[in-house]
Design a protein around this motif. Structure first.
Motif, short mmCIF file in Angstrom:
data_model
loop_
_atom_site.label_atom_id
_atom_site.label_comp_id
_atom_site.label_asym_id
_atom_site.label_seq_id
_atom_site.Cartn_x
_atom_site.Cartn_y
_atom_site.Cartn_z
N VAL A 269 16.56 38.54 18.06
CA VAL A 269 15.53 39.71 18.24
C VAL A 269 16.30 41.02 17.80
CG1 VAL A 269 14.57 38.34 19.96
CG2 VAL A 269 16.66 39.71 20.51
N GLY A 270 15.72 42.05 17.61
CA GLY A 270 16.16 43.29 17.25
C GLY A 270 16.86 43.68 18.63
N LYS A 271 17.95 44.58 18.36
CA LYS A 271 18.75 45.13 19.41
C LYS A 271 18.06 46.28 20.03
CE LYS A 271 23.31 47.35 20.01
NZ LYS A 271 24.57 47.83 19.44
N TYR A 272 17.22 47.14 19.50
CA TYR A 272 16.30 48.05 19.96
C TYR A 272 14.98 47.52 20.49
CZ TYR A 272 20.23 50.76 18.52
OH TYR A 272 21.37 51.20 18.08
N THR A 273 14.97 46.33 21.06
CA THR A 273 13.72 45.91 21.64
C THR A 273 14.07 45.38 23.04
OG1 THR A 273 14.18 43.57 20.88
CG2 THR A 273 13.05 44.89 19.71
N ARG A 274 13.08 45.11 23.97
CA ARG A 274 13.18 44.72 25.17
C ARG A 274 14.34 43.41 25.49
NH1 ARG A 274 8.25 42.87 28.78
NH2 ARG A 274 8.22 41.29 27.34
N ASN A 275 13.70 42.43 24.75
CA ASN A 275 14.59 41.16 24.69
C ASN A 275 16.15 41.62 24.23
OD1 ASN A 275 12.61 39.94 25.63
ND2 ASN A 275 11.84 38.89 23.70
N GLU B 77 19.59 41.10 26.27
CA GLU B 77 20.85 40.22 25.72
C GLU B 77 22.00 41.00 25.70
OE1 GLU B 77 19.82 38.55 21.96
OE2 GLU B 77 17.95 37.16 23.10
N GLU B 78 22.00 42.25 25.42
CA GLU B 78 23.06 43.09 25.23
C GLU B 78 23.85 43.09 26.69
OE1 GLU B 78 25.77 45.67 23.25
OE2 GLU B 78 24.10 44.24 22.41
N ASN B 79 22.83 43.32 27.42
CA ASN B 79 23.39 43.66 28.94
C ASN B 79 23.84 42.27 29.84
OD1 ASN B 79 23.67 46.70 29.09
ND2 ASN B 79 21.55 46.37 28.34
N LEU B 80 23.42 41.17 29.22
CA LEU B 80 23.61 40.09 30.20
C LEU B 80 24.54 39.14 29.40
CD1 LEU B 80 20.14 38.95 31.40
CD2 LEU B 80 21.55 39.91 32.59
N LYS B 81 25.47 38.48 30.25
CA LYS B 81 26.40 37.64 29.95
C LYS B 81 25.96 36.14 30.15
CE LYS B 81 29.10 40.95 28.74
NZ LYS B 81 29.34 41.43 27.45
#
Length: 464
Positions: free
Chosen positions: A100-106, A110-114
């Protein structure tokens, strides 16, 4: 036949039941309840050669075998439609991957969850699934159950179609067998006549030597002998063709047909009982087939009408789902479940459903007319055959008297000719009349036997 409106605005067609009143001509003896149509063909026919032929034909005839396959197809259709209103359960395995694209909701999630053990989401995230999935249409309007019942009725109709085919096959073989015996008797009659004429030819040759007759008489006798010998060749060809027709019905290659032709003229036509009208409706496979098809057509209208109503469905699934194969069977973390219900009803553009309903209605009307026509045809056939048997019996007795008289006149004419008290033409004409009368007698006997077979078939016999 009438048209009325159903409560929800759907046109409903009502059909007047068939008039099954039997014509007076058919009601010969309503007090008698026995019906010859219920007699099995093994008991109806007494000639062992004919019985053997019918037995082989029922086992080997190609049309019967093709009909059996159509019956098998109809039986399979019952199973298919029975399964349509039961829940379907499937097992499935799936795998896919996604970036998924980084600047999308998903992407932001993913960026903020581990992941487990504090690991970050991989750039290319997989998705693996394994589980059971089920769908079920709740048959509130009985659409699916009626469709299954239609398949049952069509299967039963195909069975009756096979019985009707067997009835006609039995009668067709009996007709061909009796025709073959009749041709054998025609051939024997012709050979006897040729022998008489050859003997007469020798007589006129001797009389010509003594100037008792002329060359004209000799030539006329020679021409008559040649004409009948030519007819003999034609009869032998007809015998071959009828034998081959029987072999075709038996599903085998051409070969001689065993028969007892010498007893043909001694066969006594069976006395058949037509029974009562209700027995005709019960015994005739074509009537029963038409009745079942009418019932199936009526149910098909209910199936088509149900398409106007909403359909209810339930979907459910349970299994495992994870982004990596190593986590796929972890419980309860990877355990997934789903349940959903849906209500679907046609709203716009119902033309296809309306057309299907109208087609079902038209087919029901057609089936009703076919049912009425089948009943009327059955009654007509029986009435015609009863009358035919009676008239042929009278004709046979009179024809037999004629043949006996002409057979005696041949000897009388021969003696008169030898004593110069009759012309040779009188002898020739007498012999010719005797030949023709015996030929007609054999044909009448054949018509008698065929009429009995036809009445047996018309009463619905031969398939049991």
């Amino acid at each position: 036949m009438g048209l009325m409106l159903h409560a929800c605005g759907i046109p409903e067609i009502t059909i007047k039941k068939a008039d099954t009143q039997l014509p007076d001509r058919f009601k010969l003896n309503l007090a008698e309840k026995a019906n010859s149509g219920t007699v099995k063909w093994e008991d109806f026919f007494e000639d062992p050669n004919l019985l053997s032929l019918i037995d082989i034909a029922i086992a080997n005839n190609k049309e019967v075998n093709m009909m059996l396959q159509r019956i098998s197809t109809a039986e399979n259709e019952i199973q298919a439609r029975r399964g349509a209103y039961l829940p379907s359960v499937n097992i499935g395995i799936g795998a896919d991957g996604e970036k998924v694209g980084k600047y999308t909701r998903n992407g932001a999630v993913e960026e903020n969850l581990k992941l487990a053990n504090g690991q970050p989401f991989p750039a290319f995230l997989g998705n693996y699934q394994f589980g059971l999935f089920s769908t079920w249409e709740i048959d509130i309007w009985k659409k699916l159950r009626n469709a299954k019942q239609v398949a049952v009725l069509e299967y039963m109709a195909s069975q009756e179609g096979k019985n009707f085919l067997v009835t006609n096959l039995v009668s067709e073989i009996a007709h061909a067998y009796y025709e073959l015996m009749a041709l054998d008797n025609q051939l024997e009659n012709l050979e006897q006549n040729i022998a008489i004429q050859q003997n007469g030819l020798e007589v006129v040759k001797q009389l010509q030597i003594y100037a008792r007759t002329t060359t004209l008489a000799v030539k006329r006798y020679q021409a008559e002998v040649a004409k009948n010998q030519s007819k003999k060749s034609g009869l032998m060809q007809q015998i071959t063709e009828v034998e081959n027709r029987i072999n075709f019905l038996l599903g085998r290659a051409p070969q001689p047909i065993q028969r007892a032709s010498r007893s043909f003229m001694d066969i006594k036509p069976k006395i058949l009982n037509a029974g009562i009208p209700s027995q005709l409706l019960q015994n005739r496979p074509d009537i029963r087939k038409a009745e079942l098809e009418l019932a199936a057509a009526e149910l098909n209208i209910e199936v088509a009408r149900a398409n106007f109503y909403p359909s209810f469905g339930i979907k459910a699934g349970i299994g495992f789902e994870a982004f990596a194969l190593k986590y796929l069977i972890n419980t309860p973390e990877s355990l997934a479940a789903m349940v959903a219900g849906e209500l679907v009803a046609p709203l716009v553009n119902k033309n296809a459903i309306i057309a299907e309903y109208k087609n079902a209605s038209a087919k029901q009307i057609q089936a009703a007319y076919e049912y009425e026509q089948t009943i009327l045809n059955a009654y007509t056939e029986v009435a015609n055959q009863l009358s035919k048997i009676d008239n042929l019996d009278k004709a046979y007795r009179l024809k037999k008297e004629q043949v006996d008289s002409l057979a005696q006149s041949i000897d009388v004419a021969g003696q008169l000719f030898k004593s110069a008290r009759a012309d040779y033409l009188e002898v020739l004409l007498t012999q010719r009349d005797a030949l023709d009368a015996k030929k007609e007698l054999i044909e009448t006997k054949l018509q008698q036997l065929n009429a009995v077979v036809d009445l047996y078939r018309s009463l619905g016999g031969g398939w049991q």
